[in-house]
Design a protein around this motif. Structure first.
Motif: not given
Lengths: 512, 97
Positions: A293-320
């Motif tokens: 939500q904070s990323m959407i509100d601030n118009g910020i995207t992340a270059s990468f997420a790292l490590g052990g991965i869960t579905k919520p992180t994949i959701d962020l990937l699919e949302e761009g």
């Protein structure tokens, strides 16, 4: 002798195992000669073998080092299958060097220890009955605990010299090309096993799904593989990863998660192109949701997420919102199954992930990490290894490695039941306070006094009271009282390596 | 004071404690089961003993199944068990409370 975090280390064992005491979190820039595996040349016609027993008896000798991966987690059948054969044939003095040990392996490991089959163990961690047995002195030689990056380093340097790697895979062809993404028992990234495939003298793939040649994408290549063994089942798909990711409803965990998010958003690292690692666990998953939500509100995207991965992180990937997922293992089915569909979900090996003896690991580019703690002390040292009774019940995992991020946040409640999480001195020092920046609790946060910049930046965030860590420790103690100190014998049952291979702490046998 | 009947207070939920009092003849005897016995066994017994003393109970068999209860919870559950064991639930001892 004492190390730089004031832990007394047993001189005899340190000398015997040629260990140096921990000094600093800074690895420096040494030149390193890596170890290389033996190769038995073949055109591959003899690789597929029906009998696992035959592979074991024709290749294994007493005193060897054998390895496994833990990507099947609690659904693993391969470890017990191989170890039963080894125990039945009466092998002795083996060193067990898996990437980690899960509960489903405990009974067989204990049996192997009792029968003298296994006399040395190195692992990321252990839990349950095995941790209990080792903490009560079941194994004569101390267990060596290494982080995921530390294990990669030790394999490359030859400190762990794997004679035979037994690697379960959800698919493989007749030459040994394999990945973790396809098949009924798919678990996604093969990150930890890639080290074994590259460095073991003999690599045995075990699969229940022999596919048409050539099998792609090939995470493990045919050039690395000696044998391919077909078995009935390599794992239980229902136990490999949890189906649906649990989202916490616990108000305390939610408060902590929200505060973690407030710390991230108000830190200088929250800007377009930042990177983060959250790990699993209720609070960490909740952080991912707040962060979204904070990323959407601030118009910020992340270059990468790292490590052990869960579905919520994949959701962020699919949302761009996240551009790349750098994936060393997958904790749930959603993350495991998306890897083959999404080219931006990159499988990475343990060395690429976290190894300090390297030409740059992913953790070196990591901005923000959220990690958990069984205990954290007033010097910000963290214990993720031993429980409140002093018994081994955890794993180093990537904790030490990821803690080298620019902003390392430990999220932990003040107390769990009657056990304080914030203590004057941790039972076992796993991650040194020098690499920890902020502690977030439900009562407020504490900032490592070395981080004067963060003290300034975070001093007046609404709803985020800042305390000293001593104040938080006293708050915890006021709730639960002062515990009597745990009692240990003089016998060392485990050594905890820092990621650079020095000794940060030891674990002694518990006195009951 | 003499314990009139065996009495129980508390549950086996996390962070609770179950205290059971029965008649005893040999001072206060404890049977303690707790995951935090190593760290807090002495403290738990001391808390229970102080409540029993406040009610003038010198002889009792005390069975405690602790699930990590905080001190105030242990005290409250013990008071409840004592009131029941002494058959005085309708006349709380205000000085102890």
């Amino acid at each position: 002798m004492k190390n730089s975090v004031n832990r007394e280390l047993p001189d005899a064992i340190m000398k015997d195992l040629d260990y140096k005491p921990f000094e600093s979190v800074d690895f420096g820039q040494p030149e390193i000669q890596r170890h290389a595996p033996k190769v038995r040349a073949t055109t591959g016609t003899d690789k597929v073998v029906d009998s696992l027993e035959k592979v074991v008896t024709e290749n294994l000798e007493d005193g060897m080092t054998i390895s496994f991966h833990h990507h099947f987690r609690e659904g693993d059948y391969v470890f017990n299958m191989v170890m039963c054969i080894i125990i039945d044939h009466g092998y002795k003095n083996l060193t067990l060097a898996p990437s980690s040990l899960t509960n489903t392996m405990n009974d067989i490991v204990i049996e192997a220890i009792e029968k003298g089959v296994v006399t040395n163990i190195t692992s990321s961690g252990m839990r349950g009955t095995l941790g209990d047995a080792v903490s009560h002195g079941a194994l004569e030689n101390p267990v060596i605990f290494r982080s995921h990056g530390g294990r990669a380093r030790a394999i490359e340097s030859g400190e762990i010299n794997i004679d035979i790697a037994f690697l379960g895979v959800p698919n493989a062809d007749e030459m040994g090309n394999a990945n973790g993404m396809n098949g009924e028992t798919a678990f996604g990234s093969l990150g930890y096993a890639l080290m074994d495939a590259r460095y073991a003298d003999k690599v045995v793939l075990i699969t229940d799904n022999l596919v048409e040649y050539p099998n792609t994408p090939a995470s493990i290549e045919q050039t690395q593989v000696d044998y391919v063994v077909k078995v009935d089942k390599v794992g239980d798909p229902d136990k490999i990863g949890s189906g649906a990711t649990r989202f916490t409803k616990d108000p305390k965990e939610l408060k902590i998660a929200k505060t973690v998010n407030d710390v991230i958003v108000n830190s200088p690292y929250f800007k377009d192109g930042f990177s983060f690692q959250t790990g699993s666990g209720g609070a960490a998953l909740a952080v991912t949701r707040f962060l979204r939500q904070s990323m959407i509100d601030n118009g910020i995207t992340a270059s990468f997420a790292l490590g052990g991965i869960t579905k919520p992180t994949i959701d962020l990937l699919e949302e761009g919102l996240v551009k790349r997922v750098m994936d060393v293992q997958d904790f749930d089915k959603g993350a495991a199954h998306s890897m083959k569909l999404n080219p931006a979900q990159q499988e990475i090996s343990a060395t690429w992930y976290a190894d300090p003896a390297n030409k740059g690991a992913m953790v070196d580019k990591l901005d923000v990490v959220i990690l958990s703690a069984l205990e954290i002390d007033t010097d910000f040292n963290v214990n993720v290894m031993t429980g409140s009774d002093g018994v081994i019940r955890g794993a180093v995992g990537g904790h030490q490695d990821a803690a080298t991020a620019k902003l390392t946040i430990i999220s932990a409640p003040l107390v769990r039941g009657r056990i304080a999480t914030i203590v004057p001195a941790v039972t076992t020092n796993v991650t040194p306070g020098a690499s920890v920046d902020v502690l977030v609790t439900e009562a407020g946060i504490a900032i490592n006094p070395n981080r004067k910049d963060l003290l300034e930046t975070l001093k007046s965030v609404p709803g985020v009271p800042v305390y000293t860590i001593d104040e938080l420790q006293q708050m915890a103690e006021k709730k639960v009282g002062k515990p009597e100190p745990l009692e240990f014998t003089d016998r060392t049952v485990a050594m905890v390596e820092y990621r650079d291979g020095t000794i940060i702490d030891t674990i002694n046998e518990v006195k009951d | 004071m003499e314990i009139k009947k065996t009495a129980l207070a508390g549950t086996l939920e996390s962070s609770d404690v179950q205290v059971m009092l029965s008649q005893g003849t040999n001072g206060i005897q404890f049977d303690l089961d707790s995951d935090v016995a190593k760290q807090y066994g002495t403290a738990i017994k001391a808390t229970v003993t102080s409540v029993l003393n406040a009610y003038g109970i010198d002889n009792a068999d005390v069975k405690i199944v602790d699930k990590g209860a905080l001190d105030m919870v242990i005290k409250a559950r013990t008071i409840a068990a004592v009131q029941r064991a002494l058959d005085i639930v309708d006349e709380p001892n205000w000085e102890v409370l």
